[in-house]
Design an enzyme around this catalytic site. Structure first.
Site, PDB file in Angstrom:
ATOM      1  N   CYS A 319       0.695  -1.088   0.108  1.00 23.34           N
ATOM      2  CA  CYS A 319      -0.087  -0.149   0.058  1.00 23.34           C
ATOM      3  C   CYS A 319       0.736   1.259  -0.100  1.00 23.34           C
ATOM      4  O   CYS A 319       1.914   1.421   0.604  1.00 23.34           O
ATOM      5  CB  CYS A 319      -0.785  -0.101   1.420  1.00 23.34           C
ATOM      6  SG  CYS A 319      -1.726   1.621   1.559  1.00 23.34           S
ATOM      7  N   ARG A 418     -12.304   1.155  -5.789  1.00 22.89           N
ATOM      8  CA  ARG A 418     -12.182   0.824  -4.549  1.00 22.89           C
ATOM      9  C   ARG A 418     -11.506   2.232  -3.927  1.00 22.89           C
ATOM     10  O   ARG A 418     -11.531   2.277  -2.671  1.00 22.89           O
ATOM     11  CB  ARG A 418     -10.819  -0.140  -4.284  1.00 22.89           C
ATOM     12  CG  ARG A 418     -10.427  -0.541  -2.853  1.00 22.89           C
ATOM     13  CD  ARG A 418      -9.528  -1.742  -2.793  1.00 22.89           C
ATOM     14  NE  ARG A 418      -9.606  -2.344  -1.667  1.00 22.89           N
ATOM     15  CZ  ARG A 418      -8.728  -1.882  -0.706  1.00 22.89           C
ATOM     16  NH1 ARG A 418      -7.827  -0.681  -0.796  1.00 22.89           N
ATOM     17  NH2 ARG A 418      -8.719  -2.272   0.645  1.00 22.89           N
TER      18      ARG A 418
HETATM   19  P1  IMP Z   1      -0.919  -6.935   3.988  1.00 28.82           P
HETATM   20  O1  IMP Z   1      -1.614  -8.000   4.664  1.00 28.82           O
HETATM   21  O2  IMP Z   1       0.098  -5.957   4.604  1.00 28.82           O
HETATM   22  O3  IMP Z   1      -0.261  -7.371   2.374  1.00 28.82           O
HETATM   23  O4  IMP Z   1      -2.318  -5.745   3.350  1.00 28.82           O
HETATM   24  C1  IMP Z   1      -3.303  -6.352   2.814  1.00 28.82           C
HETATM   25  C2  IMP Z   1      -4.348  -5.193   2.850  1.00 28.82           C
HETATM   26  O5  IMP Z   1      -3.782  -4.094   2.111  1.00 28.82           O
HETATM   27  C3  IMP Z   1      -5.620  -5.545   2.146  1.00 28.82           C
HETATM   28  O6  IMP Z   1      -6.373  -6.326   2.700  1.00 28.82           O
HETATM   29  C4  IMP Z   1      -6.246  -4.114   2.002  1.00 28.82           C
HETATM   30  O7  IMP Z   1      -6.627  -3.435   2.880  1.00 28.82           O
HETATM   31  C5  IMP Z   1      -4.896  -3.322   1.603  1.00 28.82           C
HETATM   32  N1  IMP Z   1      -4.844  -3.233   0.149  1.00 28.82           N
HETATM   33  C6  IMP Z   1      -4.768  -3.939  -0.781  1.00 28.82           C
HETATM   34  N2  IMP Z   1      -4.536  -3.595  -1.951  1.00 28.82           N
HETATM   35  C7  IMP Z   1      -3.899  -2.318  -1.628  1.00 28.82           C
HETATM   36  C8  IMP Z   1      -3.629  -1.156  -2.582  1.00 28.82           C
HETATM   37  O8  IMP Z   1      -3.321  -1.280  -3.806  1.00 28.82           O
HETATM   38  N3  IMP Z   1      -3.283  -0.039  -1.844  1.00 28.82           N
HETATM   39  C9  IMP Z   1      -3.746   0.124  -0.557  1.00 28.82           C
HETATM   40  N4  IMP Z   1      -4.086  -0.793   0.366  1.00 28.82           N
HETATM   41  C10 IMP Z   1      -4.252  -2.007  -0.239  1.00 28.82           C
END
Ligand code: IMP
Length: 495
Positions: A319, A418
Site C-alpha cells: 500500500c 476501490r
Molecule cells: P498486507 O497483509 O499487509 O499485505 O495488507 C493487505 C491489505 O492491504 C488488504 O486487505 C487491503 O486492505 C490493503 N490493500 C490491498 N491493495 C491495496 C492497494 O493497492 N493500496 C492500498 N492498500 C491495499
C-alpha cells in the site's frame, strides 16, 4: 481543525506483551482461537464464528476459490475478490460452496477422438495424469472412459493414436453414483484396487473423481469451517457502485458473508450500500464495512448496520495510500482506538460488533499483539500470497522462489472503484504496487507454525481464549534501543 499533537501514530513493532501468570491449565492444547465474525447480541451466539482468527484479503492476488477452499478447511475464511466481473466472482463462490472433501471436479478431460499427443500435452499443462474421456470433452459431459498412465506406453505407441483405441472404456470401469459418501467411495476404491473412481449422475455424466490419495484428507482438518449442510464457508467483496446487481448474484451463488471493500469506508456510499442490503434482504444477508481508523468511523458504520468493521488505512505491505494521499494512521493506534469504541458501543447497546485488523501484519508476533489490542480477527494479504494455494505464479528471481503479489489499487489490478470517491471525476492514480513475496510452501504447514506461536504467547499471557487475552493482556511500548536488544546481538552469527 482537530490537531492530534499529543498522539504518536504507532504500529505493532513498537509494542511487546508482558507475561501474565501461566497456570497449569494454560497449555497450547487448551487454547481456543474461536472468534466471532459478525455482530451478536449480548448473551447470544454469533451467527458465524471463525475457528481461527484469520481471513484473507479481498485481492486478486490472494483470494480466489482455491485459496478460499484451503483457508476454510483450516478454520478461517476468504473474501473472494470483487475486482472482477460479477459472473466470474459468483462462479468462484459457487466453486467453494460445491467443494466436497475428497470429491474433485476434474480439470483434465478430452473426447475419444483426441490423440495420445493431446493427452501428453494436457498432462503437461495440468500435472494430472487421470483424464476423463467425455462425449464433448467437458468436465461434466457423458462419461465414455478414462485414460491413466497404465493405458499407453510413450516409447511404444504412436502419438497419433486415438484415445478411443487405448482408453479404459466405460463398460470396464468401476464407477460411483452421485450422492454417495466419501467412505462409500473409498470402500469401492479399496475393493476394486483403484487409483481413481469416477462419480457419475443418472445420465452417466461425469460429476467428480475420488482419488485414492485423498482417502484421509478429511481427517486432517479438525478446524474446518462449514455450514449446517457441511459446505465450506466463504465470503465475497463488494463495492458501493454495482451492489444492486452484484449482491443478488453472490447471495444466489451461496456467499455466507459480504464485505464492502474500500480503502476509506467512512462514507455516505457505504451507508447507502449497507441500508440497501439490510432492507432488501430483511437483515438476513451479513455484510461488513470499512476501512476506518478511528472511533468516528466505527460509530458511523455501526449505526449504518455493519455486521463487522475493518480497521486500517495505509498499513498494507503493497500500500502507498499514505504516500499518495497523506491519509491513514499507525495500525496499532487505529486498532486500540476503534477497539475502545467497539467496547463502549457493546456496553451501551448490548450489541457486539467484531472488528478486523486489516493490513500491515508482518511477523507472527504482530498477529498476537493485534488480537491482544482488541482485534476479533485479522485480514492478511501478504501472508497468504506466499503460499502454494494463492492464485498467482510462482517464479524464480535470482536464486530464490517468489510469488507475485499486487495491490488492488495498483495499475495491474485496475480496481479504481476501490479508491474512487464517486462524482464525475474519477481518480486514476496508483495506491498500490506490483511486487513479489518470498514463496513459503503449503498453507497448512505455515498456519501450524503461526498458530502454534500465537497459542504459546497466549499461554505466556495466561489466556486460553481470545476474549481472555483481550481482557488480561499487559502491553508495553518499546524503545528503539530495546528493539535492538530483542534480536540476536553482540554475537557473531554462524552462517
Ligand atoms: P498486507 O497483509 O499487509 O499485505 O495488507 C493487505 C491489505 O492491504 C488488504 O486487505 C487491503 O486492505 C490493503 N490493500 C490491498 N491493495 C491495496 C492497494 O493497492 N493500496 C492500498 N492498500 C491495499
Amino acid at each position: 481543525m482537530a490537531l492530534f499533537t499529543d498522539e504518536v501514530s504507532r504500529t505493532f513493532g513498537e509494542y511487546l506483551l508482558i507475561p501474565g501468570l501461566t497456570t497449569k491449565q494454560c497449555i497450547p492444547e487448551n487454547v481456543s482461537l474461536k472468534t466471532p465474525l459478525v455482530k451478536f447480541e449480548k448473551g447470544q451466539k454469533p451467527f458465524i464464528e471463525l475457528n481461527i482468527p484469520f481471513v484473507s484479503a479481498i485481492m486478486q492476488s490472494v483470494s480466489d476459490s482455491g485459496l478460499a477452499i484451503a483457508l476454510a478447511r483450516n478454520g478461517g475464511l476468504s473474501f473472494i475478490f470483487g475486482s472482477q466481473p460479477i459472473s466470474s466472482q459468483a462462479e468462484m463462490v459457487r466453486k467453494v460452496k460445491n467443494f466436497k472433501a475428497g470429491f474433485v471436479t476434474s480439470d483434465s478431460n478430452l473426447t475419444p477422438e483426441h490423440t495420445l499427443e493431446d493427452v501428453l500435452n494436457l498432462i503437461k499443462r495440468t500435472g494430472h495424469s487421470t483424464i476423463g474421456v467425455t462425449e464433448d470433452g467437458t468436465s461434466n459431459g457423458k462419461l465414455l472412459g478414462i485414460v491413466t498412465s497404465r493405458d499407453y506406453r510413450i516409447s511404444h505407441d504412436s502419438k497419433d493414436s486415438r484415445i478411443k483405441d487405448f482408453m479404459t472404456p466405460f463398460s470396464k470401469l468401476t464407477v460411483g453414483k452421485v450422492g454417495m459418501t466419501l467412505s462409500e467411495a473409498n470402500q469401492l476404491i479399496w475393493e476394486h484396487k483403484l487409483n481413481a473412481l469416477p462419480i457419475i449422475d443418472q445420465d452417466q455424466k461425469l460429476v467428480y473423481f475420488v482419488f485414492r490419495k485423498d482417502y484421509d484428507s478429511h481427517k486432517e482438518n479438525p478446524y474446518e469451517l462449514s455450514d449446517v449442510h457441511k459446505k465450506l464457508l466463504v465470503g465475497a467483496g463488494i463495492n458501493t457502485r454495482d451492489y444492486k446487481e452484484r449482491v443478488p448474484a453472490l447471495v444466489e451463488a451461496g456467499a455466507d458473508v459480504l464485505c464492502i471493500d474500500s480503502s476509506d469506508g467512512y462514507s455516505e456510499w457505504q451507508k447507502e450500500t449497507l441500508t440497501w442490503i439490510k432492507q432488501e434482504y430483511k437483515g438476513k444477508v451479513l455484510v461488513g464495512a470499512g476501512n476506518v481508523v478511528d472511533k468516528d468511523g466505527f460509530y458511523y458504520l455501526a449505526e449504518a448496520g455493519a455486521d463487522f468493521i475493518k480497521v486500517g488505512i495505509g498499513g498494507g505491505s503493497i500500500c502507498i495510500t499514505r504516500e499518495q494521499k497523506g491519509i491513514g494512521r499507525g495500525q496499532a493506534t487505529a486498532l486500540i482506538d476503534v477497539a475502545a469504541a467497539r467496547n463502549e458501543y457493546a456496553q451501551r447497546t448490548n450489541t457486539y460488533i467484531p472488528i478486523c485488523s486489516d493490513g500491515g501484519l508482518v511477523h507472527d508476533y504482530h498477529m498476537v499483539l493485534a488480537l491482544a489490542m482488541g482485534a476479533d480477527f485479522l485480514m492478511m494479504g501478504r501472508y497468504f500470497a506466499r503460499f502454494d494455494e494463492s492464485p498467482t505464479r510462482k517464479l524464480t528471481v535470482g536464486n530464490r522462489f517468489v510469488k507475485e503479489y499486487w495491490g488492488e489499487g495498483s495499475n495491474r489490478a485496475k480496481n479504481w472503484q476501490r479508491y474512487d470517491m464517486g462524482g464525475t471525476e474519477s481518480l486514476k492514480f496508483e495506491e498500490g504496487v506490483d511486487s513479489y513475496v518470498p514463496y513459503a510452501g503449503k498453507m497448512k504447514d505455515n498456519l501450524n507454525i503461526t498458530l502454534g506461536k500465537i497459542k504459546a504467547t497466549m499461554c505466556s499471557c495466561g489466556a486460553v481464549s481470545l476474549p481472555e487475552l483481550q481482557n488480561t493482556a499487559k502491553i508495553t511500548l518499546v524503545s528503539s534501543t530495546s528493539i535492538v536488544e530483542g534480536g540476536a546481538h553482540d554475537v557473531i552469527l554462524k552462517e
